[in-house]
Motif scaffolding. Sequence first.
Motif, PDB file in Angstrom:
ATOM      1  N   GLY A 282       0.813  -1.213   0.000  1.00  0.00           N
ATOM      2  CA  GLY A 282       0.000   0.000   0.000  1.00  0.00           C
ATOM      3  C   GLY A 282       0.846   1.262   0.000  1.00  0.00           C
ATOM      4  N   PHE A 283       0.466   2.196   0.870  1.00  0.00           N
ATOM      5  CA  PHE A 283       1.125   3.498   0.922  1.00  0.00           C
ATOM      6  C   PHE A 283       2.275   3.545   1.929  1.00  0.00           C
ATOM      7  CE2 PHE A 283      -3.001   4.432  -0.878  1.00  0.00           C
ATOM      8  CZ  PHE A 283      -2.710   5.375  -1.863  1.00  0.00           C
ATOM      9  N   ASP A 284       2.785   2.399   2.344  1.00  0.00           N
ATOM     10  CA  ASP A 284       3.841   2.390   3.353  1.00  0.00           C
ATOM     11  C   ASP A 284       5.100   3.104   2.874  1.00  0.00           C
ATOM     12  OD1 ASP A 284       2.127   1.036   4.951  1.00  0.00           O
ATOM     13  OD2 ASP A 284       3.168  -0.895   4.870  1.00  0.00           O
ATOM     14  N   ASN A 285       5.463   2.935   1.594  1.00  0.00           N
ATOM     15  CA  ASN A 285       6.657   3.608   1.068  1.00  0.00           C
ATOM     16  C   ASN A 285       6.507   5.127   1.118  1.00  0.00           C
ATOM     17  OD1 ASN A 285       8.220   1.329   0.430  1.00  0.00           O
ATOM     18  ND2 ASN A 285       7.136   1.036  -1.504  1.00  0.00           N
ATOM     19  N   PHE A 286       5.325   5.612   0.800  1.00  0.00           N
ATOM     20  CA  PHE A 286       5.100   7.061   0.806  1.00  0.00           C
ATOM     21  C   PHE A 286       5.090   7.605   2.232  1.00  0.00           C
ATOM     22  CE2 PHE A 286       3.223   5.345  -3.042  1.00  0.00           C
ATOM     23  CZ  PHE A 286       3.730   6.193  -4.016  1.00  0.00           C
ATOM     24  N   ARG A 287       4.483   6.848   3.160  1.00  0.00           N
ATOM     25  CA  ARG A 287       4.501   7.291   4.558  1.00  0.00           C
ATOM     26  C   ARG A 287       5.928   7.291   5.102  1.00  0.00           C
ATOM     27  NH1 ARG A 287      -0.758   4.627   4.864  1.00  0.00           N
ATOM     28  NH2 ARG A 287       0.258   2.601   5.125  1.00  0.00           N
ATOM     29  N   ALA A 288       6.706   6.288   4.714  1.00  0.00           N
ATOM     30  CA  ALA A 288       8.100   6.245   5.169  1.00  0.00           C
ATOM     31  C   ALA A 288       8.904   7.404   4.606  1.00  0.00           C
ATOM     32  CB  ALA A 288       8.726   4.913   4.766  1.00  0.00           C
ATOM     33  N   ALA A 289       8.587   7.809   3.375  1.00  0.00           N
ATOM     34  CA  ALA A 289       9.327   8.916   2.764  1.00  0.00           C
ATOM     35  C   ALA A 289       9.109  10.212   3.530  1.00  0.00           C
ATOM     36  CB  ALA A 289       8.903   9.083   1.307  1.00  0.00           C
ATOM     37  N   PHE A 290       7.869  10.500   3.876  1.00  0.00           N
ATOM     38  CA  PHE A 290       7.584  11.760   4.553  1.00  0.00           C
ATOM     39  C   PHE A 290       8.038  11.753   6.017  1.00  0.00           C
ATOM     40  CE2 PHE A 290       4.637  12.160   0.977  1.00  0.00           C
ATOM     41  CZ  PHE A 290       4.943  13.443   0.571  1.00  0.00           C
ATOM     42  N   LYS A 291       8.413  10.586   6.544  1.00  0.00           N
ATOM     43  CA  LYS A 291       8.998  10.518   7.879  1.00  0.00           C
ATOM     44  C   LYS A 291      10.525  10.476   7.823  1.00  0.00           C
ATOM     45  CE  LYS A 291       5.041   8.071   9.890  1.00  0.00           C
ATOM     46  NZ  LYS A 291       4.580   6.809  10.538  1.00  0.00           N
ATOM     47  N   ASP A 292      11.086  10.429   6.627  1.00  0.00           N
ATOM     48  CA  ASP A 292      12.534  10.311   6.449  1.00  0.00           C
ATOM     49  C   ASP A 292      13.148  11.698   6.331  1.00  0.00           C
ATOM     50  OD1 ASP A 292      15.117   9.645   5.840  1.00  0.00           O
ATOM     51  OD2 ASP A 292      14.615   8.312   4.169  1.00  0.00           O
ATOM     52  N   ASP A 293      14.024  12.050   7.276  1.00  0.00           N
ATOM     53  CA  ASP A 293      14.669  13.363   7.238  1.00  0.00           C
ATOM     54  C   ASP A 293      15.524  13.536   5.979  1.00  0.00           C
ATOM     55  OD1 ASP A 293      13.519  14.049   9.647  1.00  0.00           O
ATOM     56  OD2 ASP A 293      15.236  13.381  10.848  1.00  0.00           O
ATOM     57  N   ALA A 294      16.130  12.456   5.501  1.00  0.00           N
ATOM     58  CA  ALA A 294      16.950  12.550   4.285  1.00  0.00           C
ATOM     59  C   ALA A 294      16.084  12.886   3.077  1.00  0.00           C
ATOM     60  CB  ALA A 294      17.703  11.243   4.053  1.00  0.00           C
ATOM     61  N   PHE A 295      14.879  12.326   3.017  1.00  0.00           N
ATOM     62  CA  PHE A 295      13.969  12.650   1.913  1.00  0.00           C
ATOM     63  C   PHE A 295      13.529  14.111   1.989  1.00  0.00           C
ATOM     64  CE2 PHE A 295       9.496  13.216   0.691  1.00  0.00           C
ATOM     65  CZ  PHE A 295       9.587  12.961  -0.672  1.00  0.00           C
ATOM     66  N   LEU A 296      13.161  14.582   3.165  1.00  0.00           N
ATOM     67  CA  LEU A 296      12.746  15.980   3.299  1.00  0.00           C
ATOM     68  C   LEU A 296      13.888  16.930   2.966  1.00  0.00           C
ATOM     69  CD1 LEU A 296      10.660  15.698   6.598  1.00  0.00           C
ATOM     70  CD2 LEU A 296       9.835  15.687   4.228  1.00  0.00           C
ATOM     71  N   ASN A 297      15.104  16.549   3.332  1.00  0.00           N
ATOM     72  CA  ASN A 297      16.265  17.359   2.961  1.00  0.00           C
ATOM     73  C   ASN A 297      16.450  17.385   1.440  1.00  0.00           C
ATOM     74  OD1 ASN A 297      19.017  18.660   3.607  1.00  0.00           O
ATOM     75  ND2 ASN A 297      19.603  16.881   2.387  1.00  0.00           N
ATOM     76  N   ALA A 298      16.227  16.245   0.784  1.00  0.00           N
ATOM     77  CA  ALA A 298      16.346  16.191  -0.675  1.00  0.00           C
ATOM     78  C   ALA A 298      15.271  17.041  -1.350  1.00  0.00           C
ATOM     79  CB  ALA A 298      16.256  14.742  -1.153  1.00  0.00           C
ATOM     80  N   VAL A 299      14.059  17.045  -0.789  1.00  0.00           N
ATOM     81  CA  VAL A 299      13.001  17.893  -1.342  1.00  0.00           C
ATOM     82  C   VAL A 299      13.389  19.364  -1.245  1.00  0.00           C
ATOM     83  CG1 VAL A 299      10.622  18.649  -1.041  1.00  0.00           C
ATOM     84  CG2 VAL A 299      11.173  16.224  -0.895  1.00  0.00           C
ATOM     85  N   TRP A 300      13.897  19.770  -0.090  1.00  0.00           N
ATOM     86  CA  TRP A 300      14.298  21.161   0.108  1.00  0.00           C
ATOM     87  C   TRP A 300      15.427  21.543  -0.858  1.00  0.00           C
ATOM     88  CZ3 TRP A 300      13.446  25.873   1.394  1.00  0.00           C
ATOM     89  CH2 TRP A 300      14.493  26.742   1.689  1.00  0.00           C
ATOM     90  N   LEU A 301      16.439  20.700  -0.978  1.00  0.00           N
ATOM     91  CA  LEU A 301      17.560  21.004  -1.874  1.00  0.00           C
ATOM     92  C   LEU A 301      17.122  21.006  -3.338  1.00  0.00           C
ATOM     93  CD1 LEU A 301      20.462  18.986  -0.208  1.00  0.00           C
ATOM     94  CD2 LEU A 301      20.067  21.447  -0.152  1.00  0.00           C
ATOM     95  N   THR A 302      16.165  20.164  -3.684  1.00  0.00           N
ATOM     96  CA  THR A 302      15.643  20.172  -5.051  1.00  0.00           C
ATOM     97  C   THR A 302      14.955  21.486  -5.370  1.00  0.00           C
ATOM     98  OG1 THR A 302      15.349  17.769  -4.991  1.00  0.00           O
ATOM     99  CG2 THR A 302      14.142  18.975  -6.685  1.00  0.00           C
ATOM    100  N   LEU A 303      14.161  21.991  -4.428  1.00  0.00           N
ATOM    101  CA  LEU A 303      13.496  23.274  -4.630  1.00  0.00           C
ATOM    102  C   LEU A 303      14.522  24.414  -4.722  1.00  0.00           C
ATOM    103  CD1 LEU A 303      10.449  22.911  -2.210  1.00  0.00           C
ATOM    104  CD2 LEU A 303      10.468  22.691  -4.705  1.00  0.00           C
ATOM    105  N   VAL A 304      15.541  24.392  -3.845  1.00  0.00           N
ATOM    106  CA  VAL A 304      16.587  25.424  -3.892  1.00  0.00           C
ATOM    107  C   VAL A 304      17.319  25.365  -5.220  1.00  0.00           C
ATOM    108  CG1 VAL A 304      18.764  26.179  -2.867  1.00  0.00           C
ATOM    109  CG2 VAL A 304      16.857  25.515  -1.395  1.00  0.00           C
ATOM    110  N   PHE A 305      17.695  24.167  -5.638  1.00  0.00           N
ATOM    111  CA  PHE A 305      18.409  23.985  -6.901  1.00  0.00           C
ATOM    112  C   PHE A 305      17.569  24.450  -8.084  1.00  0.00           C
ATOM    113  CE2 PHE A 305      19.446  21.022 -10.451  1.00  0.00           C
ATOM    114  CZ  PHE A 305      20.736  21.482 -10.715  1.00  0.00           C
ATOM    115  N   THR A 306      16.271  24.155  -8.065  1.00  0.00           N
ATOM    116  CA  THR A 306      15.394  24.538  -9.173  1.00  0.00           C
ATOM    117  C   THR A 306      15.186  26.042  -9.216  1.00  0.00           C
ATOM    118  OG1 THR A 306      14.262  22.401  -9.014  1.00  0.00           O
ATOM    119  CG2 THR A 306      13.130  24.165 -10.210  1.00  0.00           C
ATOM    120  N   VAL A 307      14.952  26.648  -8.060  1.00  0.00           N
ATOM    121  CA  VAL A 307      14.718  28.091  -8.033  1.00  0.00           C
ATOM    122  C   VAL A 307      15.969  28.859  -8.441  1.00  0.00           C
ATOM    123  CG1 VAL A 307      14.210  30.045  -6.518  1.00  0.00           C
ATOM    124  CG2 VAL A 307      12.857  27.954  -6.343  1.00  0.00           C
TER     125      VAL A 307
END
Length: 315
Positions: free
Chosen positions: A79-104
Amino acid sequence: MTSAPPAGPGVLKTAPGPTAPPPTPAGRRDVRRALTRVLPLSPAVVLLVLFLAGPIAYCAYIAFTDLQLTGQAESSFIGFDNFRAAFKDDAFLNAVWLTLVFTVLSSLIGQNTLGLTLAVLMQRASKPVRTVTGGIVIAAWVLPEVVAGFLLYAFFRREGTLNAVLDWLHLPSQNWLFTLPILAVSFANVWRGTAFSMLVYSAALNEIPKEITEASEVDGAGGWRRMWHITLPMIRRSIGTNLMLNTLQTLSVFGLIWVMTRGGPGNRSQTLPLFMYEQAFQKSMIGYGTAVALLLLVVGSLFSLVYMRLLRTEV
Protein backbone atom coordinates in the motif's frame (compact mmCIF):
# COMPACT_ATOMS: atom_id res chain seq x y z
CA MET A 1 -64.81 -10.28 -52.59
CA THR A 2 -62.74 -13.11 -51.26
CA SER A 3 -60.78 -12.81 -48.09
CA ALA A 4 -57.23 -14.02 -47.74
CA PRO A 5 -56.89 -17.42 -46.09
CA PRO A 6 -55.94 -17.34 -42.44
CA ALA A 7 -52.33 -17.89 -41.57
CA GLY A 8 -51.37 -21.41 -40.64
CA PRO A 9 -50.62 -22.40 -37.06
CA GLY A 10 -47.28 -21.25 -35.71
CA VAL A 11 -46.82 -18.65 -38.40
CA LEU A 12 -46.56 -15.03 -37.23
CA LYS A 13 -47.04 -12.23 -39.63
CA THR A 14 -44.74 -9.25 -38.86
CA ALA A 15 -44.59 -5.98 -40.57
CA PRO A 16 -41.38 -5.50 -42.53
CA GLY A 17 -38.91 -3.41 -40.48
CA PRO A 18 -36.89 -0.50 -41.81
CA THR A 19 -33.78 -1.57 -43.65
CA ALA A 20 -30.46 0.23 -43.22
CA PRO A 21 -29.67 2.40 -46.16
CA PRO A 22 -26.67 1.26 -48.12
CA PRO A 23 -23.50 3.23 -47.42
CA THR A 24 -23.21 6.22 -49.63
CA PRO A 25 -20.04 7.04 -51.51
CA ALA A 26 -19.54 10.04 -49.23
CA GLY A 27 -19.76 7.84 -46.12
CA ARG A 28 -17.24 5.38 -47.54
CA ARG A 29 -14.91 8.24 -48.31
CA ASP A 30 -15.18 9.49 -44.70
CA VAL A 31 -14.29 6.03 -43.38
CA ARG A 32 -11.32 5.73 -45.71
CA ARG A 33 -10.18 9.21 -44.75
CA ALA A 34 -10.36 8.37 -41.04
CA LEU A 35 -8.42 5.14 -41.58
CA THR A 36 -5.86 7.01 -43.63
CA ARG A 37 -5.29 9.40 -40.72
CA VAL A 38 -5.24 6.76 -37.97
CA LEU A 39 -3.19 3.99 -39.56
CA PRO A 40 0.06 6.00 -39.93
CA LEU A 41 -0.15 6.90 -36.23
CA SER A 42 -0.73 3.34 -35.00
CA PRO A 43 2.98 2.32 -34.91
CA ALA A 44 3.81 5.41 -32.83
CA VAL A 45 0.89 4.71 -30.48
CA VAL A 46 2.02 1.10 -30.04
CA LEU A 47 5.58 2.19 -29.30
CA LEU A 48 4.39 4.80 -26.78
CA VAL A 49 2.26 2.21 -25.00
CA LEU A 50 5.09 -0.36 -24.91
CA PHE A 51 8.00 1.89 -23.98
CA LEU A 52 6.35 4.80 -22.12
CA ALA A 53 2.91 4.05 -20.73
CA GLY A 54 3.78 0.44 -19.92
CA PRO A 55 6.92 1.19 -17.87
CA ILE A 56 5.18 4.08 -16.09
CA ALA A 57 2.29 1.81 -15.11
CA TYR A 58 4.71 -0.89 -13.93
CA CYS A 59 6.69 1.66 -11.89
CA ALA A 60 3.47 2.90 -10.34
CA TYR A 61 2.74 -0.66 -9.24
CA ILE A 62 6.27 -1.20 -7.88
CA ALA A 63 5.94 1.94 -5.75
CA PHE A 64 3.27 0.16 -3.71
CA THR A 65 5.40 -2.95 -3.09
CA ASP A 66 8.48 -3.80 -1.00
CA LEU A 67 10.48 -4.96 -4.03
CA GLN A 68 14.24 -5.16 -3.46
CA LEU A 69 17.16 -5.90 -5.75
CA THR A 70 18.79 -8.50 -3.53
CA GLY A 71 17.96 -10.70 -0.55
CA GLN A 72 14.28 -11.17 -1.39
CA ALA A 73 12.50 -14.15 -2.91
CA GLU A 74 9.30 -12.30 -3.82
CA SER A 75 7.73 -8.90 -3.27
CA SER A 76 4.42 -8.11 -1.61
CA PHE A 77 1.91 -5.29 -1.88
CA ILE A 78 2.29 -2.86 1.04
CA GLY A 79 0.00 0.00 0.00
CA PHE A 80 1.13 3.50 0.92
CA ASP A 81 3.84 2.39 3.35
CA ASN A 82 6.66 3.61 1.07
CA PHE A 83 5.10 7.06 0.81
CA ARG A 84 4.50 7.29 4.56
CA ALA A 85 8.10 6.25 5.17
CA ALA A 86 9.33 8.92 2.76
CA PHE A 87 7.58 11.76 4.55
CA LYS A 88 9.00 10.52 7.88
CA ASP A 89 12.53 10.31 6.45
CA ASP A 90 14.67 13.36 7.24
CA ALA A 91 16.95 12.55 4.29
CA PHE A 92 13.97 12.65 1.91
CA LEU A 93 12.75 15.98 3.30
CA ASN A 94 16.26 17.36 2.96
CA ALA A 95 16.35 16.19 -0.67
CA VAL A 96 13.00 17.89 -1.34
CA TRP A 97 14.30 21.16 0.11
CA LEU A 98 17.56 21.00 -1.87
CA THR A 99 15.64 20.17 -5.05
CA LEU A 100 13.50 23.27 -4.63
CA VAL A 101 16.59 25.42 -3.89
CA PHE A 102 18.41 23.99 -6.90
CA THR A 103 15.39 24.54 -9.17
CA VAL A 104 14.72 28.09 -8.03
CA LEU A 105 18.35 29.20 -8.18
CA SER A 106 19.40 27.54 -11.41
CA SER A 107 16.17 27.53 -13.43
CA LEU A 108 13.64 30.13 -12.28
CA ILE A 109 16.27 32.78 -11.47
CA GLY A 110 19.54 31.81 -13.14
CA GLN A 111 18.75 30.42 -16.59
CA ASN A 112 15.61 32.46 -17.07
CA THR A 113 17.09 35.83 -16.08
CA LEU A 114 20.48 35.34 -17.72
CA GLY A 115 18.90 33.99 -20.90
CA LEU A 116 16.60 37.00 -21.19
CA THR A 117 19.48 39.39 -20.48
CA LEU A 118 21.67 37.83 -23.16
CA ALA A 119 18.81 37.86 -25.66
CA VAL A 120 18.17 41.59 -25.07
CA LEU A 121 21.87 42.49 -25.26
CA MET A 122 22.45 40.44 -28.39
CA GLN A 123 19.62 42.27 -30.15
CA ARG A 124 21.56 45.49 -29.85
CA ALA A 125 25.04 44.04 -30.44
CA SER A 126 26.87 43.87 -33.74
CA LYS A 127 26.78 40.71 -35.82
CA PRO A 128 30.33 39.55 -34.90
CA VAL A 129 29.54 39.96 -31.19
CA ARG A 130 26.27 38.04 -31.59
CA THR A 131 28.05 35.24 -33.44
CA VAL A 132 30.84 34.84 -30.90
CA THR A 133 28.56 35.13 -27.85
CA GLY A 134 25.96 32.78 -29.27
CA GLY A 135 28.64 30.23 -30.18
CA ILE A 136 30.17 30.26 -26.71
CA VAL A 137 26.82 29.95 -24.91
CA ILE A 138 25.49 27.22 -27.21
CA ALA A 139 28.77 25.28 -26.95
CA ALA A 140 28.17 24.91 -23.21
CA TRP A 141 24.64 23.67 -23.92
CA VAL A 142 25.56 20.98 -26.46
CA LEU A 143 28.27 19.48 -24.26
CA PRO A 144 27.29 16.11 -22.75
CA GLU A 145 26.18 16.43 -19.16
CA VAL A 146 29.06 14.32 -17.86
CA VAL A 147 31.65 16.40 -19.73
CA ALA A 148 30.10 19.62 -18.41
CA GLY A 149 30.18 18.15 -14.91
CA PHE A 150 33.91 17.40 -15.13
CA LEU A 151 34.62 20.89 -16.47
CA LEU A 152 32.75 22.56 -13.63
CA TYR A 153 34.33 20.20 -11.10
CA ALA A 154 37.74 21.35 -12.33
CA PHE A 155 36.55 24.94 -12.05
CA PHE A 156 35.28 24.72 -8.45
CA ARG A 157 37.67 22.23 -6.83
CA ARG A 158 40.27 23.31 -4.26
CA GLU A 159 43.05 23.51 -6.86
CA GLY A 160 40.68 24.61 -9.60
CA THR A 161 40.42 27.61 -11.90
CA LEU A 162 38.20 29.72 -9.65
CA ASN A 163 40.57 29.58 -6.69
CA ALA A 164 43.54 30.26 -8.98
CA VAL A 165 41.85 33.46 -10.17
CA LEU A 166 40.98 34.46 -6.60
CA ASP A 167 44.57 33.89 -5.48
CA TRP A 168 45.81 35.99 -8.39
CA LEU A 169 43.47 38.78 -7.27
CA HIS A 170 44.65 38.34 -3.65
CA LEU A 171 41.14 37.35 -2.55
CA PRO A 172 40.35 34.53 -0.11
CA SER A 173 39.73 31.14 -1.71
CA GLN A 174 37.90 28.11 -0.38
CA ASN A 175 36.82 24.59 -1.28
CA TRP A 176 33.57 25.52 -2.99
CA LEU A 177 32.40 21.93 -3.45
CA PHE A 178 32.64 21.44 0.32
CA THR A 179 31.50 24.78 1.73
CA LEU A 180 28.77 25.71 -0.80
CA PRO A 181 28.00 22.57 -2.81
CA ILE A 182 24.38 23.37 -3.73
CA LEU A 183 25.39 26.82 -4.98
CA ALA A 184 28.23 25.30 -7.01
CA VAL A 185 25.99 22.78 -8.77
CA SER A 186 23.33 25.47 -9.29
CA PHE A 187 25.88 27.70 -11.02
CA ALA A 188 26.99 24.72 -13.12
CA ASN A 189 23.42 24.11 -14.27
CA VAL A 190 23.02 27.81 -15.12
CA TRP A 191 26.25 27.74 -17.14
CA ARG A 192 25.12 24.70 -19.06
CA GLY A 193 21.44 25.47 -19.66
CA THR A 194 21.27 29.23 -20.28
CA ALA A 195 21.58 28.79 -24.05
CA PHE A 196 18.09 27.31 -24.32
CA SER A 197 16.50 30.31 -22.59
CA MET A 198 18.56 32.68 -24.72
CA LEU A 199 17.32 31.05 -27.95
CA VAL A 200 13.68 31.07 -26.78
CA TYR A 201 13.78 34.74 -25.79
CA SER A 202 15.70 35.76 -28.91
CA ALA A 203 12.96 34.28 -31.06
CA ALA A 204 10.25 35.93 -28.94
CA LEU A 205 11.91 39.37 -29.05
CA ASN A 206 12.24 39.17 -32.83
CA GLU A 207 8.46 38.72 -33.07
CA ILE A 208 7.71 42.06 -31.34
CA PRO A 209 6.69 44.59 -34.02
CA LYS A 210 9.27 47.35 -34.36
CA GLU A 211 6.49 49.91 -34.68
CA ILE A 212 5.50 49.38 -31.05
CA THR A 213 9.06 49.84 -29.82
CA GLU A 214 9.58 52.93 -31.95
CA ALA A 215 6.29 54.44 -30.76
CA SER A 216 7.26 53.93 -27.12
CA GLU A 217 10.62 55.60 -27.76
CA VAL A 218 8.85 58.57 -29.34
CA ASP A 219 6.60 58.80 -26.28
CA GLY A 220 9.71 59.10 -24.12
CA ALA A 221 9.63 55.68 -22.44
CA GLY A 222 13.04 54.66 -21.13
CA GLY A 223 14.63 51.25 -21.47
CA TRP A 224 13.36 49.86 -18.16
CA ARG A 225 9.82 51.14 -18.75
CA ARG A 226 9.75 49.62 -22.25
CA MET A 227 11.01 46.33 -20.84
CA TRP A 228 8.47 46.24 -17.99
CA HIS A 229 5.37 47.60 -19.74
CA ILE A 230 5.87 46.44 -23.34
CA THR A 231 8.45 43.71 -23.82
CA LEU A 232 7.66 41.43 -20.88
CA PRO A 233 3.86 41.47 -21.37
CA MET A 234 4.24 40.72 -25.08
CA ILE A 235 6.53 37.72 -24.51
CA ARG A 236 4.68 36.41 -21.46
CA ARG A 237 3.67 33.20 -23.22
CA SER A 238 7.28 32.53 -24.19
CA ILE A 239 8.31 33.16 -20.59
CA GLY A 240 5.78 30.59 -19.38
CA THR A 241 6.90 28.02 -21.95
CA ASN A 242 10.56 28.55 -21.12
CA LEU A 243 9.95 28.32 -17.38
CA MET A 244 7.99 25.09 -17.75
CA LEU A 245 10.58 23.36 -19.93
CA ASN A 246 13.52 24.58 -17.84
CA THR A 247 11.87 23.55 -14.59
CA LEU A 248 11.08 20.03 -15.78
CA GLN A 249 14.62 19.62 -17.09
CA THR A 250 16.16 20.94 -13.87
CA LEU A 251 14.07 18.65 -11.67
CA SER A 252 15.56 15.63 -13.44
CA VAL A 253 19.24 16.72 -13.43
CA PHE A 254 21.33 13.80 -12.22
CA GLY A 255 24.62 13.41 -14.10
CA LEU A 256 25.85 16.96 -13.53
CA ILE A 257 25.47 16.79 -9.73
CA TRP A 258 26.69 13.19 -9.55
CA VAL A 259 29.94 14.02 -11.34
CA MET A 260 30.61 17.17 -9.29
CA THR A 261 29.64 16.14 -5.73
CA ARG A 262 27.78 12.78 -5.77
CA GLY A 263 25.29 14.51 -3.50
CA GLY A 264 27.87 15.36 -0.88
CA PRO A 265 29.52 16.25 1.25
CA GLY A 266 27.16 14.19 3.37
CA ASN A 267 23.83 14.94 1.72
CA ARG A 268 24.24 18.71 1.31
CA SER A 269 23.75 18.60 -2.47
CA GLN A 270 21.59 15.48 -2.70
CA THR A 271 18.55 16.37 -4.76
CA LEU A 272 15.62 14.00 -5.32
CA PRO A 273 17.07 12.22 -8.39
CA LEU A 274 20.25 11.39 -6.44
CA PHE A 275 18.26 10.35 -3.35
CA MET A 276 16.09 8.12 -5.53
CA TYR A 277 19.19 6.52 -7.10
CA GLU A 278 20.76 5.91 -3.69
CA GLN A 279 17.66 4.23 -2.27
CA ALA A 280 16.90 2.13 -5.35
CA PHE A 281 20.33 0.99 -6.53
CA GLN A 282 22.80 1.52 -3.70
CA LYS A 283 20.51 0.37 -0.88
CA SER A 284 18.59 -2.04 -3.18
CA MET A 285 15.15 -0.71 -2.12
CA ILE A 286 13.52 -0.56 -5.54
CA GLY A 287 10.00 -0.09 -4.18
CA TYR A 288 10.97 2.83 -1.96
CA GLY A 289 13.09 4.45 -4.68
CA THR A 290 10.25 4.15 -7.18
CA ALA A 291 7.87 5.78 -4.71
CA VAL A 292 10.27 8.72 -4.48
CA ALA A 293 10.34 8.85 -8.30
CA LEU A 294 6.54 9.08 -8.36
CA LEU A 295 6.64 11.92 -5.84
CA LEU A 296 9.14 13.70 -8.08
CA LEU A 297 6.74 13.17 -10.98
CA VAL A 298 3.97 14.76 -8.90
CA VAL A 299 6.18 17.79 -8.17
CA GLY A 300 6.90 18.21 -11.88
CA SER A 301 3.20 17.88 -12.68
CA LEU A 302 2.31 20.62 -10.18
CA PHE A 303 4.84 22.97 -11.78
CA SER A 304 3.44 22.10 -15.21
CA LEU A 305 -0.13 22.86 -14.13
CA VAL A 306 0.91 26.28 -12.87
CA TYR A 307 2.73 27.10 -16.10
CA MET A 308 -0.09 25.75 -18.28
CA ARG A 309 -2.47 28.00 -16.38
CA LEU A 310 -0.17 30.90 -17.15
CA LEU A 311 -0.05 29.96 -20.84
CA ARG A 312 -3.85 29.81 -21.07
CA THR A 313 -4.18 33.32 -19.67
CA GLU A 314 -4.69 35.84 -22.42
CA VAL A 315 -2.28 38.73 -22.66
